[in-house]
Design a protein around this motif. Structure first.
Motif, PDB file in Angstrom:
ATOM      1  N   TYR A  88      62.720  79.913  21.999  1.00  0.00           N
ATOM      2  CA  TYR A  88      61.347  80.227  21.658  1.00  0.00           C
ATOM      3  C   TYR A  88      60.461  80.269  22.895  1.00  0.00           C
ATOM      4  CZ  TYR A  88      56.937  80.242  19.222  1.00  0.00           C
ATOM      5  OH  TYR A  88      55.705  80.586  18.766  1.00  0.00           O
ATOM      6  N   LEU A  89      59.598  81.258  22.944  1.00  0.00           N
ATOM      7  CA  LEU A  89      58.717  81.440  24.095  1.00  0.00           C
ATOM      8  C   LEU A  89      57.601  80.402  24.059  1.00  0.00           C
ATOM      9  CD1 LEU A  89      58.404  85.325  24.103  1.00  0.00           C
ATOM     10  CD2 LEU A  89      59.773  83.916  25.627  1.00  0.00           C
ATOM     11  N   ASN A  90      57.742  79.383  24.849  1.00  0.00           N
ATOM     12  CA  ASN A  90      56.752  78.310  24.874  1.00  0.00           C
ATOM     13  C   ASN A  90      55.816  78.519  26.061  1.00  0.00           C
ATOM     14  OD1 ASN A  90      55.269  76.000  24.608  1.00  0.00           O
ATOM     15  ND2 ASN A  90      56.914  74.632  25.240  1.00  0.00           N
ATOM     16  N   PHE A  91      54.706  79.206  25.811  1.00  0.00           N
ATOM     17  CA  PHE A  91      53.747  79.502  26.871  1.00  0.00           C
ATOM     18  C   PHE A  91      52.644  78.452  26.965  1.00  0.00           C
ATOM     19  CE2 PHE A  91      54.883  84.179  26.040  1.00  0.00           C
ATOM     20  CZ  PHE A  91      55.864  84.150  27.019  1.00  0.00           C
ATOM     21  N   LYS A  92      52.783  77.395  26.180  1.00  0.00           N
ATOM     22  CA  LYS A  92      51.751  76.360  26.176  1.00  0.00           C
ATOM     23  C   LYS A  92      51.599  75.767  27.570  1.00  0.00           C
ATOM     24  CE  LYS A  92      50.397  72.075  23.855  1.00  0.00           C
ATOM     25  NZ  LYS A  92      50.797  71.015  22.894  1.00  0.00           N
ATOM     26  N   ASP A  93      50.359  75.628  27.991  1.00  0.00           N
ATOM     27  CA  ASP A  93      50.005  75.034  29.286  1.00  0.00           C
ATOM     28  C   ASP A  93      50.397  75.888  30.490  1.00  0.00           C
ATOM     29  OD1 ASP A  93      49.013  72.814  27.928  1.00  0.00           O
ATOM     30  OD2 ASP A  93      50.948  71.809  27.944  1.00  0.00           O
ATOM     31  N   LYS A  94      50.860  77.125  30.264  1.00  0.00           N
ATOM     32  CA  LYS A  94      51.168  78.017  31.383  1.00  0.00           C
ATOM     33  C   LYS A  94      49.913  78.804  31.766  1.00  0.00           C
ATOM     34  CE  LYS A  94      55.470  76.818  31.422  1.00  0.00           C
ATOM     35  NZ  LYS A  94      55.966  75.927  32.483  1.00  0.00           N
ATOM     36  N   HIS A  95      49.738  79.027  33.068  1.00  0.00           N
ATOM     37  CA  HIS A  95      48.549  79.733  33.561  1.00  0.00           C
ATOM     38  C   HIS A  95      48.992  80.756  34.601  1.00  0.00           C
ATOM     39  CE1 HIS A  95      44.096  79.833  34.279  1.00  0.00           C
ATOM     40  NE2 HIS A  95      44.548  80.501  35.331  1.00  0.00           N
TER      41      HIS A  95
END
Length: 475
Positions: free
Chosen positions: A5-12
Motif C-alpha cells: 500500500y502506498l503510504n505517503f503519510k508524512d512524506k514531503h
C-alpha cells in the motif's frame, strides 16, 4: 514486484521549476467577423489550470503527498490566480515574485472541443538576483523535504539548476529532473534524470537500435554522475538504467491514447512519490508507467489518486479477469458477461471490518444473479463519511479480503461519497442494498429501473455491526 500500500503519510516533496497558468476560453462559434475572415467566439466559460511545474505539484497533491512549489511568477493578477488554484488543492506556494516579468500564461481559445488559437504571454530574464532569490527559497525548503523535483520547461526558472542540485546533495535530498534543452551537463549530480526519447537523442544522437540506446545511456549516466536515467519512449514504453544492473524495460501500460497532455508530469510526480516510500527505482518506474497509461486514456490534463493507482497495481499483480478490477476494465467484463446472457448484480459499501452479517448478505446478493460486483469506498471517501479515524483497514486490504469470498466475482472502487456515478457507468442488471431502505431512496435506483433493471432491498443479519466491533475493541 510485490505491491504494498502506498503510504505517503508524512512524506514531503519539493517541486522547483517553470510554473505557468493554462487559461482556457470556451465558447460557441456561429458567425464570421465582418472585420476579417475569422470566426467569432462568444466566450461563455473561462477555465484556469496550473501548468508546467505547477501541474507536477498538483499531481503530487492529488496523490496525497505534502508538496511545496517554488517558482517565479509576476507581481500580477495571473500570479494570484495561479496561487489560488494551487493552494485550493493543498499545494504550498513559495513563489519568487518578479517586478519585471509577467506570470507565464498560455491562453487557449476553444470551441466545440477544438483549439482555435493559443496566445502565449511570457518573457525570459536570467538575472543573477533572480537566481540567488530562488536558491535561498529552495535552500530553506530542503530540510523538510524527502525529495526534490526539478521541472524544466526552458523558461528560465532553472537557469542555475546546477547550484540547486548541489544544494540538494549537501542536504542529502534526492533530486529528480524532468529535463529540457541541448545541454544535460547542467543536471550533473542529480539522482535521476527523465528525458523522453527525443530529448535523449538530442543529446546523444540518433539511436538505431535498443542496444545502441543502452550503450549511450550508460555512458551519459556515468558522465554526469546520475544514480539513474529513465528514458520514456511513448508507445514503446520506458527503460531504466541504474547502478550496474541490467536495463529495466517496461512496455507501455496505455491501452488507448486519447490525450498525452501532462503525461510526463504524471510520470515524474508518481516516480518520485513512490521512490520516497519504497527507495527502489524499479518500484517507482512500475507505478509511474501505470499512472501514465491511466492519464493518457483521459481527455485533457488528468491526475491520479493514490487509491486509483494502488487499485490498478493490485489488479495488475493478480492478472485475472475476475477479482479486483478498475472500473474501466470491469465495464469490459460486464459487457462480455451480458453478451453471454449472465445477470450482473451490484452492491457497495465501506466493508471496513468484514463480519458474518456481511458474508450472509453477499450470499443473498449473489443468489439474485450470475455475477456479483462489490464496489468499495476509497479511503478518502470513507474518511469523509465516517470521520478521520476511519477506515481501520486501507482500500487494498479491504478489497483483498472481499476478493477472497466465493460469492463475489468482481471488486472495484469509487472515490465519490455515493456510488451514483459508478452505478450509472457500469449499469448492472440488479442493484442490491441492505437495510431499511425503500427503493425510491436508494442511490442509483432510478437509473437502473430506467434501463430495465431490478432494485432489491435485503435485510441485514441482526447482531452484527462494524461500528459495534470497533467500539468493543476500543479502536
Amino acid at each position: 514486484m510485490t505491491s504494498s500500500y502506498l503510504n505517503f503519510k508524512d512524506k514531503h516533496i519539493l517541486v522547483v521549476g517553470d510554473v505557468m497558468l493554462d487559461r482556457y476560453w470556451h465558447g460557441g462559434t456561429s458567425r464570421i467577423s465582418p472585420e476579417a475572415p475569422v470566426q467569432v467566439v462568444k466566450v461563455s466559460n473561462i477555465e484556469d489550470r496550473p501548468g508546467g511545474a505547477a501541474n507536477v505539484a498538483l499531481g503530487l497533491a492529488k496523490l496525497g503527498i505534502s508538496v511545496t512549489l517554488v517558482g517565479i511568477v509576476g507581481n500580477d493578477e495571473n500570479g494570484d490566480v495561479l496561487t489560488r488554484c494551487l493552494e485550493r488543492e493543498g499545494v504550498t506556494c513559495r513563489f519568487v515574485r518578479s517586478k519585471t516579468l509577467p506570470t507565464i500564461t498560455k491562453l487557449r481559445v476553444m470551441s466545440r472541443h477544438q483549439q482555435l488559437i493559443r496566445l502565449d504571454f511570457e518573457e525570459r530574464e536570467d538575472s543573477l538576483s533572480q537566481n540567488e532569490a530562488l536558491a535561498r527559497v529552495v535552500e530553506s525548503c530542503l530540510p523538510e523535504s524527502d525529495a526534490v523535483i526539478f521541472s524544466d520547461y526552458a523558461k528560465g526558472c532553472l537557469a542555475d539548476v546546477q547550484t540547486l542540485i548541489r544544494l540538494s546533495n549537501v542536504a542529502n535530498v534526492p533530486s529528480f529532473v524532468d529535463p529540457k534543452g541541448k545541454d544535460f551537463s547542467i543536471y550533473q549530480g542529480a539522482t535521476l534524470v527523465k528525458p523522453n526519447l527525443l530529448e535523449f537523442e538530442t543529446i546523444v544522437g540518433k539511436c538505431h537500435s535498443t542496444k545502441e540506446l543502452e550503450i549511450k545511456a550508460k555512458a551519459l549516466r556515468e558522465q554526469f554522475g546520475w544514480k539513474a536515467l529513465l528514458v520514456t519512449r511513448g508507445e514503446d514504453g520506458l527503460i531504466l538504467f541504474s547502478d550496474d544492473k541490467p536495463p529495466f524495460s517496461l512496455a507501455t501500460a496505455a491501452k488507448e491514447v486519447f490525450d498525452v497532455t501532462g503525461a510526463g508530469d504524471t510520470v515524474v510526480a508518481v516516480l518520485t512519490a513512490v521512490f520516497v516510500t519504497s527507495k527502489r527505482f524499479t518500484d517507482a518506474v512500475e507505478y509511474a508507467n501505470q499512472a501514465a497509461g491511466y492519464v493518457v486514456g483521459k481527455l485533457g490534463t488528468a491526475s491520479i489518486s493514490a487509491d486509483q493507482l494502488e487499485g490498478i497495481m493490485f489488479k495488475r499483480s493478480h492478472g485475472t479477469n475476475f477479482g479486483v478490477l478498475s472500473p474501466e476494465d470491469l465495464l469490459e467484463q460486464i459487457k462480455l458477461s451480458q453478451i453471454n446472457g449472465e445477470k450482473i448484480v451490484f452492491t457497495n459499501g465501506c466493508f471496513d471490518i468484514l463480519h458474518p452479517g456481511h458474508i450472509a448478505y453477499m450470499k443473498q446478493a449473489k443468489a439474485l444473479g450470475d455475477r456479483l460486483i462489490v464496489a468499495v469506498n476509497t479511503d478518502a471517501s470513507v474518511k469523509r463519511l465516517k470521520g478521520d479515524k476511519r477506515p481501520i483497514n486501507n482500500l487494498v486490504h479491504r478489497m483483498s479480503v472481499l476478493e477472497g469470498l466465493g460469492a463475489i466475482d468482481w471488486v472495484t472502487w469509487f472515490d465519490e461519497d455515493t456510488p451514483k456515478e459508478i452505478i450509472e457507468y457500469l449499469t448492472p442488471d440488479v442493484l442490491v442494498k441492505g437495510g431499511d431502505y425503500t427503493i425510491d431512496t436508494i442511490v442509483g435506483a432510478e437509473h437502473i429501473l430506467a434501463h430495465g433493471g431490478e432494485v432489491k432491498v435485503l435485510t441485514f443479519v441482526d447482531g452484527y455491526s462494524t461500528t459495534a466491533i470497533i467500539e468493543k475493541a476500543n479502536l
